[in-house]
Scaffold this motif. Structure first.
Motif, PDB file in Angstrom:
ATOM      1  N   VAL A  17       0.804  -1.182   0.019  1.00 38.87           N
ATOM      2  CA  VAL A  17      -0.049  -0.082  -0.203  1.00 38.87           C
ATOM      3  C   VAL A  17       1.012   1.203  -0.084  1.00 38.87           C
ATOM      4  O   VAL A  17       0.655   2.200  -0.727  1.00 38.87           O
ATOM      5  N   PHE A  18       1.786   1.170   0.934  1.00 38.73           N
ATOM      6  CA  PHE A  18       2.825   2.378   0.865  1.00 38.73           C
ATOM      7  C   PHE A  18       3.611   2.553  -0.293  1.00 38.73           C
ATOM      8  O   PHE A  18       3.802   3.790  -0.898  1.00 38.73           O
ATOM      9  N   ALA A  19       4.131   1.415  -0.729  1.00 40.70           N
ATOM     10  CA  ALA A  19       4.915   1.423  -2.123  1.00 40.70           C
ATOM     11  C   ALA A  19       4.113   1.878  -3.172  1.00 40.70           C
ATOM     12  O   ALA A  19       4.450   2.672  -4.058  1.00 40.70           O
ATOM     13  N   GLY A  20       2.921   1.468  -3.185  1.00 48.97           N
ATOM     14  CA  GLY A  20       1.956   2.126  -4.443  1.00 48.97           C
ATOM     15  C   GLY A  20       1.753   3.898  -4.402  1.00 48.97           C
ATOM     16  O   GLY A  20       1.241   4.118  -5.179  1.00 48.97           O
ATOM     17  N   ALA A  21       1.864   4.215  -3.222  1.00 50.26           N
ATOM     18  CA  ALA A  21       1.918   5.731  -3.140  1.00 50.26           C
ATOM     19  C   ALA A  21       3.349   6.432  -3.073  1.00 50.26           C
ATOM     20  O   ALA A  21       3.107   7.485  -2.792  1.00 50.26           O
ATOM     21  N   GLY A  22       4.367   5.553  -3.424  1.00 50.61           N
ATOM     22  CA  GLY A  22       5.612   6.185  -3.358  1.00 50.61           C
ATOM     23  C   GLY A  22       6.313   6.578  -2.142  1.00 50.61           C
ATOM     24  O   GLY A  22       6.981   7.519  -2.187  1.00 50.61           O
ATOM     25  N   ALA A  23       5.841   5.586  -1.201  1.00 51.51           N
ATOM     26  CA  ALA A  23       6.389   5.975   0.318  1.00 51.51           C
ATOM     27  C   ALA A  23       6.783   4.543   1.037  1.00 51.51           C
ATOM     28  O   ALA A  23       6.444   3.230   0.394  1.00 51.51           O
ATOM     29  N   GLU A  24       7.413   4.782   1.919  1.00 51.90           N
ATOM     30  CA  GLU A  24       7.988   3.706   2.834  1.00 51.90           C
ATOM     31  C   GLU A  24       6.923   3.709   4.307  1.00 51.90           C
ATOM     32  O   GLU A  24       7.013   5.094   4.558  1.00 51.90           O
ATOM     33  N   GLY A  25       6.417   2.897   4.929  1.00 48.79           N
ATOM     34  CA  GLY A  25       5.638   3.303   5.985  1.00 48.79           C
ATOM     35  C   GLY A  25       6.289   2.360   7.295  1.00 48.79           C
ATOM     36  O   GLY A  25       6.783   1.473   7.219  1.00 48.79           O
ATOM     37  N   ARG A  26       5.642   3.096   8.316  1.00 50.16           N
ATOM     38  CA  ARG A  26       6.059   2.488   9.732  1.00 50.16           C
ATOM     39  C   ARG A  26       4.565   2.593  10.341  1.00 50.16           C
ATOM     40  O   ARG A  26       3.880   3.258  10.491  1.00 50.16           O
ATOM     41  N   LEU A  27       4.342   1.505  11.269  1.00 45.67           N
ATOM     42  CA  LEU A  27       2.833   1.316  11.606  1.00 45.67           C
ATOM     43  C   LEU A  27       2.816   0.316  12.892  1.00 45.67           C
ATOM     44  O   LEU A  27       3.366  -0.499  12.818  1.00 45.67           O
ATOM     45  N   HIS A  28       1.929   0.613  13.765  1.00 47.82           N
ATOM     46  CA  HIS A  28       1.451  -0.249  14.824  1.00 47.82           C
ATOM     47  C   HIS A  28       0.192  -0.044  15.100  1.00 47.82           C
ATOM     48  O   HIS A  28      -0.489   1.015  15.200  1.00 47.82           O
ATOM     49  N   ALA A 210      17.430  18.730  10.023  1.00 45.94           N
ATOM     50  CA  ALA A 210      17.172  18.021  11.197  1.00 45.94           C
ATOM     51  C   ALA A 210      15.751  17.366  11.533  1.00 45.94           C
ATOM     52  O   ALA A 210      15.443  16.367  12.115  1.00 45.94           O
ATOM     53  N   VAL A 211      14.873  18.426  11.271  1.00 46.95           N
ATOM     54  CA  VAL A 211      13.449  18.090  11.514  1.00 46.95           C
ATOM     55  C   VAL A 211      12.935  16.780  10.753  1.00 46.95           C
ATOM     56  O   VAL A 211      11.857  16.322  11.231  1.00 46.95           O
ATOM     57  N   LEU A 212      13.402  16.278   9.859  1.00 45.86           N
ATOM     58  CA  LEU A 212      13.290  15.070   9.204  1.00 45.86           C
ATOM     59  C   LEU A 212      13.861  13.857   9.480  1.00 45.86           C
ATOM     60  O   LEU A 212      13.918  12.728   9.155  1.00 45.86           O
ATOM     61  N   ASP A 213      14.857  14.077  10.594  1.00 47.33           N
ATOM     62  CA  ASP A 213      15.848  13.045  11.019  1.00 47.33           C
ATOM     63  C   ASP A 213      15.311  12.815  12.412  1.00 47.33           C
ATOM     64  O   ASP A 213      15.449  13.339  13.466  1.00 47.33           O
ATOM     65  N   PRO A 214      14.741  11.450  12.660  1.00 42.99           N
ATOM     66  CA  PRO A 214      14.193  11.179  14.021  1.00 42.99           C
ATOM     67  C   PRO A 214      15.186  10.939  15.127  1.00 42.99           C
ATOM     68  O   PRO A 214      14.990  11.007  16.459  1.00 42.99           O
ATOM     69  N   HIS A 215      16.821  11.133  14.606  1.00 38.58           N
ATOM     70  CA  HIS A 215      17.813  11.012  15.698  1.00 38.58           C
ATOM     71  C   HIS A 215      18.212  12.304  15.907  1.00 38.58           C
ATOM     72  O   HIS A 215      18.866  12.611  17.006  1.00 38.58           O
ATOM     73  N   ARG A 216      17.568  13.327  15.424  1.00 32.85           N
ATOM     74  CA  ARG A 216      17.811  14.879  15.902  1.00 32.85           C
ATOM     75  C   ARG A 216      16.700  15.772  16.143  1.00 32.85           C
ATOM     76  O   ARG A 216      16.860  16.846  16.404  1.00 32.85           O
ATOM     77  N   THR A 217      15.421  15.096  15.905  1.00 30.50           N
ATOM     78  CA  THR A 217      14.304  15.971  16.406  1.00 30.50           C
ATOM     79  C   THR A 217      13.269  15.410  17.166  1.00 30.50           C
ATOM     80  O   THR A 217      13.565  14.162  17.781  1.00 30.50           O
ATOM     81  N   THR A 218      11.977  15.801  17.198  1.00 32.07           N
ATOM     82  CA  THR A 218      11.030  15.360  17.900  1.00 32.07           C
ATOM     83  C   THR A 218      10.769  14.075  17.621  1.00 32.07           C
ATOM     84  O   THR A 218      10.201  14.008  16.325  1.00 32.07           O
ATOM     85  N   ALA A 219      10.614  12.973  18.320  1.00 37.89           N
ATOM     86  CA  ALA A 219      10.512  11.433  17.857  1.00 37.89           C
ATOM     87  C   ALA A 219      10.269  10.582  18.898  1.00 37.89           C
ATOM     88  O   ALA A 219      10.098  10.817  19.969  1.00 37.89           O
ATOM     89  N   SER A 220       9.674   9.506  17.968  1.00 34.88           N
ATOM     90  CA  SER A 220       9.185   8.081  18.979  1.00 34.88           C
ATOM     91  C   SER A 220       9.184   6.865  18.099  1.00 34.88           C
ATOM     92  O   SER A 220      10.121   6.845  17.191  1.00 34.88           O
ATOM     93  N   THR A 221       8.520   5.828  18.488  1.00 37.37           N
ATOM     94  CA  THR A 221       8.277   4.948  17.663  1.00 37.37           C
ATOM     95  C   THR A 221       6.881   4.821  17.638  1.00 37.37           C
ATOM     96  O   THR A 221       5.908   5.292  18.388  1.00 37.37           O
ATOM     97  N   PRO A 222       6.475   3.869  16.419  1.00 39.60           N
ATOM     98  CA  PRO A 222       4.863   3.691  16.442  1.00 39.60           C
ATOM     99  C   PRO A 222       4.295   2.892  17.744  1.00 39.60           C
ATOM    100  O   PRO A 222       3.328   3.156  18.103  1.00 39.60           O
ATOM    101  N   ARG A 223       5.194   2.153  18.228  1.00 40.34           N
ATOM    102  CA  ARG A 223       4.761   1.260  19.260  1.00 40.34           C
ATOM    103  C   ARG A 223       4.621   2.150  20.528  1.00 40.34           C
ATOM    104  O   ARG A 223       3.443   2.159  21.154  1.00 40.34           O
ATOM    105  N   GLU A 224       5.450   3.138  20.852  1.00 40.37           N
ATOM    106  CA  GLU A 224       5.298   3.761  21.870  1.00 40.37           C
ATOM    107  C   GLU A 224       4.181   4.973  21.766  1.00 40.37           C
ATOM    108  O   GLU A 224       3.429   5.099  22.663  1.00 40.37           O
ATOM    109  N   ILE A 225       3.787   5.129  20.586  1.00 41.61           N
ATOM    110  CA  ILE A 225       2.692   6.148  20.360  1.00 41.61           C
ATOM    111  C   ILE A 225       1.345   5.502  20.613  1.00 41.61           C
ATOM    112  O   ILE A 225       0.457   5.938  21.059  1.00 41.61           O
ATOM    113  N   THR A 226       1.048   4.111  20.191  1.00 47.11           N
ATOM    114  CA  THR A 226       0.213   3.239  20.283  1.00 47.11           C
ATOM    115  C   THR A 226      -0.264   3.192  21.873  1.00 47.11           C
ATOM    116  O   THR A 226      -1.082   2.832  22.506  1.00 47.11           O
TER     117      THR A 226
END
Length: 332
Positions: A17-28, A210-226
């Motif tokens: 689904v993500f590839a068909g939209a030209g993207a890579e996805g992460r999900l939980h 930097a705002v697009l790099d999870p190692h340098r900006t506000t970030a988490s993981t999909p599992r922690e958000i759920t």
């Protein structure tokens, strides 16, 4: 079809689904009711890397398991999804009597960042703290979020994340902090100058922000958000009235083009979006008429920064619908 095989098939469907939209996805995606285990309880602490035994990252867990995941423990930029934590901290302080939610705040020209709500007003606006929270959640008002963050305290929001077991969630600052980092990296004097300079940058330079790099900006993981959503929906993230306020404000979000698009009309969605160049995300809770309730966090990163937004937004909803359908035993 066995559960392991089913998980592999669902994971592949979501990736397609993500590839068909030209993207890579992460999900939980995970049912809301039941224990919300910490990363440490899963053997995936702040410094841990998911291994082959982490079913929610390597594949998906079927009905009766604790979730469906694709890259569920990968670091992701969360952008405006951080406002869920911010408003939760505000609601907890209000419930504890540490602040008066009716306290008045003036949003001046110096506070405005542009965009929705007070951030885009032409004149000064005066409103209450609780209305700042309302605008921060309902229309992702960045100026409202900055002023609310200044009132409740950045360090307090960080402490809240730690208290809730979100060991891999990092908040570097509010919307203005992120904007200023972008201006500095591009060498822009202000937002207007940035808008003129940014389109001329090569894509590889844009992606190094930097705002697009999870190692340098506000970030988490999909599992922690759920996990955060489950705690809020089960009144385990603070006083019941504080959790109820966050749920109510999330239900008022006006943007209905991502998660909502993946579910039937009779399914209610309370959620928060996040958007940055090349990043489309949303986290929320969907509730079915039969009472089934599921927390979902979806993050899409496009291959091309000019990728069609409607296509990627639709992919976010479709991927969420597939994951929840599997959890409901329908193999959607």
């Amino acid at each position: 079809m066995g559960e392991d095989r089913g998980g592999t098939v669902i994971e592949e469907r979501i990736r397609q689904v993500f590839a068909g939209a030209g993207a890579e996805g992460r999900l939980h995606a995970v049912p809301v009711h039941g224990p919300a285990r910490t990363a440490g309880e899963r053997g995936a602490g702040p410094g841990a890397k998911p291994g082959a035994g982490d079913a929610a990252t390597a594949g998906a867990e079927g009905p009766g398991g604790d979730g469906v995941g694709v890259g569920a423990d990968d670091p992701v930029v969360i952008a405006s999804i951080f406002k869920v934590l911010l408003v939760l901290e505000f609601a907890r302080q209000a419930a504890a009597g540490q602040l008066d939610p009716r306290e008045r705040v003036r949003v001046t020209a110096a506070d405005r960042l542009g965009g929705w709500g007070t951030a885009g007003c032409l004149d000064d606006v005066e409103l209450s703290l609780r209305d700042l929270a309302h605008f921060a959640m309902s229309v992702s008002d960045n100026s409202a979020a900055d002023l609310l963050l200044a009132r409740v305290g950045l360090d307090t929001v960080r402490l809240l994340a730690a208290e809730l077991g979100l060991g891999r969630t990092r908040i570097v600052g509010g919307p203005r902090d992120l904007l200023e980092s972008m201006l500095a990296e591009v060498g822009a004097r202000d937002e207007r100058d940035f808008a003129a300079r940014y389109p001329a940058l090569p894509d590889d330079r844009k992606r190094r922000l930097a705002v697009l790099d999870p190692h340098r900006t506000t970030a988490s993981t999909p599992r922690e958000i759920t996990r955060l959503l489950r705690l809020i929906w089960t009144d385990a993230a603070g006083p019941p009235e504080a959790c109820a306020l966050v749920r109510d404000l999330m239900s008022r979000q006006v943007f209905r083009h991502r998660l909502v698009s993946g579910f039937p009309d009779d399914v209610t969605v309370a959620a928060k979006t996040g958007t940055l160049p090349g990043l489309h995300m949303e986290a929320g809770v969907v509730r079915y008429p039969d009472g089934g309730c599921y927390a979902i966090a979806v993050f899409a990163r496009t291959h091309a920064l000019a990728a069609s937004r409607p296509t990627v937004d639709a992919a976010v909803g479709r991927a969420a619908g597939i994951a929840v359908g599997f959890l409901r035993g329908g193999g959607r």
